[in-house]
Design an enzyme around this catalytic site. Structure first.
Site, PDB file in Angstrom:
ATOM      1  N   LYS A  77       0.799  -1.233   0.000  1.00 32.12           N
ATOM      2  CA  LYS A  77       0.000   0.000   0.000  1.00 32.12           C
ATOM      3  C   LYS A  77       0.831   1.282   0.000  1.00 32.12           C
ATOM      4  O   LYS A  77       0.363   2.338   0.446  1.00 32.12           O
ATOM      5  CB  LYS A  77      -1.004   0.011   1.180  1.00 32.12           C
ATOM      6  CG  LYS A  77      -1.825  -1.248   1.362  1.00 32.12           C
ATOM      7  CD  LYS A  77      -2.362  -1.865   0.103  1.00 32.12           C
ATOM      8  CE  LYS A  77      -3.490  -1.158  -0.559  1.00 32.12           C
ATOM      9  NZ  LYS A  77      -3.960  -1.938  -1.754  1.00 32.12           N
ATOM     10  N   HIS A 140       6.640  -7.297  -2.612  1.00 25.98           N
ATOM     11  CA  HIS A 140       6.530  -6.655  -1.296  1.00 25.98           C
ATOM     12  C   HIS A 140       7.457  -7.336  -0.290  1.00 25.98           C
ATOM     13  O   HIS A 140       7.424  -7.002   0.898  1.00 25.98           O
ATOM     14  CB  HIS A 140       5.095  -6.760  -0.762  1.00 25.98           C
ATOM     15  CG  HIS A 140       4.078  -5.995  -1.545  1.00 25.98           C
ATOM     16  ND1 HIS A 140       4.235  -4.671  -1.896  1.00 25.98           N
ATOM     17  CD2 HIS A 140       2.866  -6.364  -2.032  1.00 25.98           C
ATOM     18  CE1 HIS A 140       3.166  -4.270  -2.562  1.00 25.98           C
ATOM     19  NE2 HIS A 140       2.331  -5.280  -2.670  1.00 25.98           N
ATOM     20  N   PHE A 290      -9.948  -0.358  -5.496  1.00 24.28           N
ATOM     21  CA  PHE A 290      -8.503  -0.375  -5.238  1.00 24.28           C
ATOM     22  C   PHE A 290      -7.970   1.056  -5.240  1.00 24.28           C
ATOM     23  O   PHE A 290      -7.200   1.451  -4.366  1.00 24.28           O
ATOM     24  CB  PHE A 290      -7.797  -1.203  -6.315  1.00 24.28           C
ATOM     25  CG  PHE A 290      -6.315  -1.307  -6.103  1.00 24.28           C
ATOM     26  CD1 PHE A 290      -5.782  -2.324  -5.330  1.00 24.28           C
ATOM     27  CD2 PHE A 290      -5.458  -0.367  -6.656  1.00 24.28           C
ATOM     28  CE1 PHE A 290      -4.412  -2.398  -5.107  1.00 24.28           C
ATOM     29  CE2 PHE A 290      -4.094  -0.442  -6.443  1.00 24.28           C
ATOM     30  CZ  PHE A 290      -3.571  -1.460  -5.676  1.00 24.28           C
TER      31      PHE A 290
HETATM   32  S1  PPS Z   1      -0.673  -2.882  -3.245  1.00 26.13           S
HETATM   33  O1  PPS Z   1      -1.968  -3.644  -3.171  1.00 26.13           O
HETATM   34  O2  PPS Z   1       0.111  -3.096  -2.034  1.00 26.13           O
HETATM   35  O3  PPS Z   1       0.088  -3.163  -4.451  1.00 26.13           O
HETATM   36  O4  PPS Z   1      -1.150  -1.360  -3.248  1.00 26.13           O
HETATM   37  P1  PPS Z   1      -0.279  -0.116  -3.748  1.00 26.13           P
HETATM   38  O5  PPS Z   1      -0.416   0.023  -5.204  1.00 26.13           O
HETATM   39  O6  PPS Z   1       1.077  -0.195  -3.157  1.00 26.13           O
HETATM   40  O7  PPS Z   1      -1.001   1.085  -3.014  1.00 26.13           O
HETATM   41  C1  PPS Z   1      -2.352   1.411  -3.236  1.00 26.13           C
HETATM   42  C2  PPS Z   1      -2.507   2.840  -2.750  1.00 26.13           C
HETATM   43  O8  PPS Z   1      -1.938   3.724  -3.732  1.00 26.13           O
HETATM   44  C3  PPS Z   1      -2.932   4.635  -4.168  1.00 26.13           C
HETATM   45  N1  PPS Z   1      -2.700   5.029  -5.565  1.00 26.13           N
HETATM   46  C4  PPS Z   1      -2.476   6.289  -5.952  1.00 26.13           C
HETATM   47  N2  PPS Z   1      -2.364   7.433  -5.242  1.00 26.13           N
HETATM   48  C5  PPS Z   1      -2.166   8.576  -5.953  1.00 26.13           C
HETATM   49  N3  PPS Z   1      -2.068   8.637  -7.299  1.00 26.13           N
HETATM   50  C6  PPS Z   1      -2.166   7.504  -8.046  1.00 26.13           C
HETATM   51  N4  PPS Z   1      -2.078   7.575  -9.375  1.00 26.13           N
HETATM   52  C7  PPS Z   1      -2.367   6.267  -7.363  1.00 26.13           C
HETATM   53  N5  PPS Z   1      -2.502   4.984  -7.771  1.00 26.13           N
HETATM   54  C8  PPS Z   1      -2.713   4.246  -6.658  1.00 26.13           C
HETATM   55  C9  PPS Z   1      -4.231   3.845  -3.972  1.00 26.13           C
HETATM   56  O9  PPS Z   1      -5.353   4.686  -3.998  1.00 26.13           O
HETATM   57  C10 PPS Z   1      -3.959   3.232  -2.598  1.00 26.13           C
HETATM   58  O10 PPS Z   1      -3.984   4.191  -1.539  1.00 26.13           O
HETATM   59  P2  PPS Z   1      -5.285   4.530  -0.679  1.00 26.13           P
HETATM   60  O11 PPS Z   1      -4.777   5.390   0.444  1.00 26.13           O
HETATM   61  O12 PPS Z   1      -5.845   3.228  -0.206  1.00 26.13           O
HETATM   62  O13 PPS Z   1      -6.189   5.284  -1.587  1.00 26.13           O
END
Ligand code: PPS
Length: 328
Positions: A77, A140, A290
């Site tokens: 995440k 991860h 997601f």
């Molecule tokens: S995972 O399942 O561990 O692979 O998840 P991961 O991709 O590491 O993290 C998911 C969080 O990243 C946010 N996210 C983004 N934030 C900002 N901009 C963009 N483009 C973006 N893409 C993914 C996603 O919303 C998750 O965070 P939260 O706080 O849950 O919204």
């Protein structure tokens, strides 16, 4: 190479969920091949993983690495998906056509998903191994469990950290909706604060990679840097990959990588993956995306003042002796 210990405390039992019914601690025992050249000792802590991982630990450690690989490594995440899309496009001459046609999870493969997800019979190690080169691989896993050839072959390695309090909130939603957890929020947060959740310990995950952040083949980013000034981060990423793009191309990429665009994009928004996991783990039909919020500081709306204070103490304690600080 590894030793394994079952986690059977009351807390561990309370964290059981359809996606991960039982847990083990995986301890690297063979420390002969240290990733570090700073002469300091290395005492990796055991990592919590679903019990299924036991049969794969050695295979992962012996996974063959190529010099032209690109590895994207994070604690869950922390912005992995976002970084995968950014790095894939920078490394592939901004090939939007393929990026829109082929799902990100096929372009940039999650190495150990088949080794941890209960009831998911995919051979993700083979899928990663057989990717066309340059292979883009997401993981991860903490440094101690990753393939040992990473430290001799030295492919490009992009690490991303995120503030643990925002990770806690994002991971809680993931654990509930993607892994089917129906226990209490308090137990989950207690699990993070005592490093008993899958992929913990959380802070040393980042600290191990921080120790490598000056290595030429390592790029250390933070979610917060990307969120505050993606354009500047992109310049660093392009430098790391030896790529040069015009200002217009970089502006277009910033737009493509924005939360709203990635949320709309079926190749990056993980809608299918999430629907499949929710179906498998007893959450079919419930409301969850997601691409959830994508903000800095969401913990302030979801965690109590007491929990925030507990996380602050936890982070401060775990960072003693390191110059690394999480972005706020
Ligand atoms: S995972 O399942 O561990 O692979 O998840 P991961 O991709 O590491 O993290 C998911 C969080 O990243 C946010 N996210 C983004 N934030 C900002 N901009 C963009 N483009 C973006 N893409 C993914 C996603 O919303 C998750 O965070 P939260 O706080 O849950 O919204």
């Amino acid at each position: 190479m590894f030793s394994f210990k079952s986690l059977d405390s009351d807390l561990a039992k309370s964290l059981s969920c359809p996606g991960a019914p039982t847990f083990i601690e995986v301890q690297l025992e063979d420390l002969t091949e240290s990733p570090f050249t700073d002469g300091e000792s290395w005492n990796p802590t055991a990592c919590v993983l679903p019990a299924k991982y036991q049969q794969f630990a050695d295979k992962v450690r012996n996974f063959e690495v190529y010099e032209d690989d690109v590895w994207i490594i994070t604690f869950p995440k922390c912005g992995t998906t976002w970084t995968q899309e950014m790095v894939w496009l920078v490394d592939h001459d901004l090939d939007y056509s393929t990026a829109k046609r082929v799902n990100l999870n096929r372009r940039s493969v999650y190495l150990e998903i088949g080794c941890i997800a209960h009831n998911l019979p995919v051979d993700s190690l083979a899928n990663a191994a057989n990717l066309p080169r340059p292979r883009h691989i997401k993981s991860h896993l903490p440094l101690a469990l990753l393939p040992k050839q990473l430290w001799t072959v030295k492919p490009k390695l992009v690490y991303v950290s995120r503030n643990p309090k925002d990770v806690a909130v994002s991971y809680l939603h993931h654990y509930q909706m993607i892994m089917g957890y129906r226990g209490s929020k308090e137990n989950f947060l207690e699990g993070l604060l005592t490093d008993k959740i899958v992929y913990c310990p959380q802070i040393s995950h980042a600290l191990d990679f921080w120790r490598l952040h000056n290595e030429q083949n390592v790029l250390f980013l933070t979610y917060e840097q990307m969120k505050r000034d993606l354009r500047t981060v992109l310049e660093r990423v392009c430098g790391f990959f030896g790529k040069q793009y015009t200002n217009e191309q970089l502006d277009e990429l910033v737009y493509h990588l924005s939360f709203d665009q990635m949320k709309k994009n079926p190749a990056t928004n993980n809608v299918d993956m999430v629907a499949g996991a929710m179906q498998m783990n007893g959450r079919a039909g419930e409301k969850f995306k997601f691409m959830r919020k994508g903000e800095i500081g969401d913990h302030k709306t979801e965690l109590s003042a007491e929990t925030i204070a507990n996380f602050d103490k936890f982070i401060e304690r775990e960072l003693i002796g390191s110059d690394f600080r999480f972005d706020q």
